[in-house]
Design a protein around this motif. Structure first.
Motif, PDB file in Angstrom:
ATOM      1  N   PRO A 196       7.253 -24.021  28.168  1.00 41.42           N
ATOM      2  CA  PRO A 196       6.837 -25.424  28.141  1.00 41.42           C
ATOM      3  C   PRO A 196       6.391 -25.875  26.754  1.00 41.42           C
ATOM      4  O   PRO A 196       6.429 -27.065  26.450  1.00 41.42           O
ATOM      5  N   MET A 197       5.966 -24.910  25.918  1.00 44.09           N
ATOM      6  CA  MET A 197       5.493 -25.230  24.578  1.00 44.09           C
ATOM      7  C   MET A 197       5.789 -24.059  23.653  1.00 44.09           C
ATOM      8  O   MET A 197       5.804 -22.906  24.090  1.00 44.09           O
ATOM      9  N   VAL A 198       6.007 -24.371  22.384  1.00 45.71           N
ATOM     10  CA  VAL A 198       6.168 -23.355  21.350  1.00 45.71           C
ATOM     11  C   VAL A 198       5.309 -23.753  20.160  1.00 45.71           C
ATOM     12  O   VAL A 198       4.976 -24.924  19.992  1.00 45.71           O
ATOM     13  N   ALA A 199       4.927 -22.766  19.342  1.00 48.86           N
ATOM     14  CA  ALA A 199       3.999 -23.038  18.240  1.00 48.86           C
ATOM     15  C   ALA A 199       4.483 -22.414  16.946  1.00 48.86           C
ATOM     16  O   ALA A 199       5.255 -21.447  16.941  1.00 48.86           O
ATOM     17  N   SER A 200       3.999 -22.969  15.863  1.00 46.36           N
ATOM     18  CA  SER A 200       4.270 -22.467  14.526  1.00 46.36           C
ATOM     19  C   SER A 200       3.038 -22.752  13.684  1.00 46.36           C
ATOM     20  O   SER A 200       2.258 -23.650  14.000  1.00 46.36           O
ATOM     21  N   CYS A 201       2.855 -21.983  12.620  1.00 48.48           N
ATOM     22  CA  CYS A 201       1.677 -22.193  11.784  1.00 48.48           C
ATOM     23  C   CYS A 201       1.992 -21.859  10.330  1.00 48.48           C
ATOM     24  O   CYS A 201       2.934 -21.127  10.046  1.00 48.48           O
ATOM     25  N   GLY A 202       1.201 -22.430   9.438  1.00 49.24           N
ATOM     26  CA  GLY A 202       1.380 -22.198   8.013  1.00 49.24           C
ATOM     27  C   GLY A 202       1.101 -23.458   7.224  1.00 49.24           C
ATOM     28  O   GLY A 202       0.532 -24.414   7.733  1.00 49.24           O
ATOM     29  N   GLU A 203       1.550 -23.473   5.971  1.00 50.63           N
ATOM     30  CA  GLU A 203       1.296 -24.653   5.142  1.00 50.63           C
ATOM     31  C   GLU A 203       2.312 -25.759   5.365  1.00 50.63           C
ATOM     32  O   GLU A 203       2.076 -26.913   5.010  1.00 50.63           O
TER      33      GLU A 203
ATOM     34  N   GLN B  44       7.772 -18.883  10.490  1.00 52.61           N
ATOM     35  CA  GLN B  44       6.760 -19.835  10.907  1.00 52.61           C
ATOM     36  C   GLN B  44       6.891 -21.190  10.220  1.00 52.61           C
ATOM     37  O   GLN B  44       6.016 -22.030  10.347  1.00 52.61           O
ATOM     38  N   ASP B  45       7.998 -21.415   9.512  1.00 50.60           N
ATOM     39  CA  ASP B  45       8.178 -22.721   8.883  1.00 50.60           C
ATOM     40  C   ASP B  45       9.192 -23.583   9.628  1.00 50.60           C
ATOM     41  O   ASP B  45       9.605 -24.622   9.146  1.00 50.60           O
TER      42      ASP B  45
END
Length: 156
Positions: A96-103, A119-120
């Motif tokens: 239902p959801m996906v995530a990513s992190c970083g600058e 993660q970009d």
């Protein structure tokens, strides 16, 4: 089109497309997120307070926004790891959801949800595809086709 938006550590911004929603919040501390990969490796991603967590859902509404808030809380405050599925894994179609992190995070509708350890890049709905979100001190910058979505601020 380029848009700079103020974003404090206790705020979340929802980018709303016709067929999906992306929530963005600052990581708000020095820390890390563990990423489990299909190769049975664990990657540690070190993050700084101004880095962002972006969560994408291929639907919208109040329940979706609450889910996005919850996933950001689990990643940022509880320390839940991100899990990357192997290519062609049947579960990727049920996320239902996906995530990513970083600058920075680039939204892309042509990738399979949950299968990219990079993660970009983050799977999103068609009308938010191509948008690039970049963190800066005190806010975020949104570049790309801004199509039909609105930005709202909420306390997290």
């Amino acid at each position: 089109m380029v848009q700079k938006i103020s974003l404090q550590f206790d705020e979340i911004i929802f980018l709303k497309g016709q067929s999906g929603t992306v929530g963005v919040a600052k990581f708000a501390k020095n820390g890390h997120i563990f990423i489990g990969t299909p190769d049975k490796e664990e990657i540690v991603m070190f993050l700084e307070p101004e880095d962002i967590i972006a969560v994408s859902a291929l639907n919208s509404g109040p329940l979706t926004e609450e889910g996005i808030r919850s996933l950001i809380f689990l990643l940022r405050d509880v320390g839940t790891p991100l899990v990357v599925l192997p290519k062609n894994h049947p579960t990727s179609q049920r996320l239902p959801m996906v995530a990513s992190c970083g600058e920075k995070v680039i939204l892309d509708c042509s990738i399979t949800p949950g299968t990219h350890p990079e993660q970009d890049i983050l799977c999103t709905c068609d009308d938010l595809s191509g948008v690039k979100i970049t963190a800066f001190n005190g806010g975020i910058r949104i570049d790309g086709p801004l199509k039909d979505f609105k930005v709202e601020k909420f306390r997290s």
